[in-house]
Motif scaffolding. Sequence first.
Motif, PDB file in Angstrom:
ATOM      1  N   LEU A 186      83.954  52.541  14.462  1.00  0.00           N
ATOM      2  CA  LEU A 186      83.012  53.386  13.971  1.00  0.00           C
ATOM      3  C   LEU A 186      82.229  54.181  15.077  1.00  0.00           C
ATOM      4  O   LEU A 186      82.190  55.478  14.940  1.00  0.00           O
ATOM      5  N   ILE A 187      81.978  53.417  16.284  1.00  0.00           N
ATOM      6  CA  ILE A 187      81.597  54.060  17.148  1.00  0.00           C
ATOM      7  C   ILE A 187      82.545  54.908  17.908  1.00  0.00           C
ATOM      8  O   ILE A 187      82.042  55.998  18.247  1.00  0.00           O
ATOM      9  N   ALA A 188      83.453  54.545  18.054  1.00  0.00           N
ATOM     10  CA  ALA A 188      84.643  55.689  18.729  1.00  0.00           C
ATOM     11  C   ALA A 188      84.675  56.665  17.999  1.00  0.00           C
ATOM     12  O   ALA A 188      84.818  58.019  18.425  1.00  0.00           O
ATOM     13  N   SER A 189      84.859  56.698  16.401  1.00  0.00           N
ATOM     14  CA  SER A 189      85.134  57.701  15.670  1.00  0.00           C
ATOM     15  C   SER A 189      83.796  58.569  15.530  1.00  0.00           C
ATOM     16  O   SER A 189      83.828  60.013  15.676  1.00  0.00           O
ATOM     17  N   SER A 190      82.593  58.048  15.771  1.00  0.00           N
ATOM     18  CA  SER A 190      81.360  58.790  15.775  1.00  0.00           C
ATOM     19  C   SER A 190      81.154  59.647  17.145  1.00  0.00           C
ATOM     20  O   SER A 190      80.764  60.807  16.986  1.00  0.00           O
ATOM     21  N   LEU A 191      81.582  58.957  18.165  1.00  0.00           N
ATOM     22  CA  LEU A 191      81.702  59.670  19.390  1.00  0.00           C
ATOM     23  C   LEU A 191      82.587  60.730  19.592  1.00  0.00           C
ATOM     24  O   LEU A 191      82.226  61.913  20.045  1.00  0.00           O
ATOM     25  N   GLY A 192      83.682  60.609  18.896  1.00  0.00           N
ATOM     26  CA  GLY A 192      84.724  61.577  18.919  1.00  0.00           C
ATOM     27  C   GLY A 192      84.453  62.656  18.073  1.00  0.00           C
ATOM     28  O   GLY A 192      84.405  63.990  18.584  1.00  0.00           O
ATOM     29  N   THR A 193      83.708  62.582  16.962  1.00  0.00           N
ATOM     30  CA  THR A 193      83.223  63.555  16.092  1.00  0.00           C
ATOM     31  C   THR A 193      82.198  64.435  16.687  1.00  0.00           C
ATOM     32  O   THR A 193      82.096  65.696  16.870  1.00  0.00           O
ATOM     33  N   VAL A 194      81.109  63.868  17.357  1.00  0.00           N
ATOM     34  CA  VAL A 194      80.042  64.451  18.217  1.00  0.00           C
ATOM     35  C   VAL A 194      80.637  65.251  19.166  1.00  0.00           C
ATOM     36  O   VAL A 194      80.386  66.442  19.564  1.00  0.00           O
ATOM     37  N   GLY A 195      81.747  64.455  20.244  1.00  0.00           N
ATOM     38  CA  GLY A 195      82.383  65.154  21.087  1.00  0.00           C
ATOM     39  C   GLY A 195      83.110  66.443  20.703  1.00  0.00           C
ATOM     40  O   GLY A 195      83.178  67.656  21.346  1.00  0.00           O
ATOM     41  N   GLY A 196      83.856  66.507  19.621  1.00  0.00           N
ATOM     42  CA  GLY A 196      84.567  67.503  19.083  1.00  0.00           C
ATOM     43  C   GLY A 196      83.600  68.860  18.579  1.00  0.00           C
ATOM     44  O   GLY A 196      83.944  69.835  18.914  1.00  0.00           O
ATOM     45  N   TRP A 197      82.638  68.355  17.876  1.00  0.00           N
ATOM     46  CA  TRP A 197      81.602  69.303  17.452  1.00  0.00           C
ATOM     47  C   TRP A 197      81.009  70.144  18.887  1.00  0.00           C
ATOM     48  O   TRP A 197      80.966  71.369  18.871  1.00  0.00           O
ATOM     49  N   PHE A 198      80.742  69.454  19.620  1.00  0.00           N
ATOM     50  CA  PHE A 198      80.194  69.866  20.923  1.00  0.00           C
ATOM     51  C   PHE A 198      81.237  70.744  21.922  1.00  0.00           C
ATOM     52  O   PHE A 198      80.711  72.047  22.110  1.00  0.00           O
ATOM     53  N   ALA A 199      82.116  70.443  21.787  1.00  0.00           N
ATOM     54  CA  ALA A 199      83.311  71.055  22.338  1.00  0.00           C
ATOM     55  C   ALA A 199      83.808  72.400  21.606  1.00  0.00           C
ATOM     56  O   ALA A 199      83.617  73.692  22.252  1.00  0.00           O
TER      57      ALA A 199
END
Length: 105
Positions: free
Chosen positions: A12-25
Amino acid sequence: MDVKSQWLSIVLIASSLGTVGGWFAAHQQLQQPIARLNLVTPVFILDRAKLIQAIPPNATQEQMAKMVDDWQGQAKKLSDAGYLVIDSTAVVAAPSDLYIQAQGR
């Protein structure tokens, strides 16, 4: 905490960080193109010659006035939406998709 709970937390933490990172990129990549689009005024071309040619020879005065009013209404809607609408006599060259097409009657 058991092993299943730890793995679930990690996922859950990894997918949340991945989602936030993808949105930011994506946000960073789109900033320049969006800023460039805000500087461009979209243009449409009104071809009055085609409007006149599209009027049937047996059209009544009311039908001709309605066709002209419809095209002027289209131009007004585009203008109100922020588009520049120009007459085809002022155009030297333009892609065909910029021309306002007559609606089928």
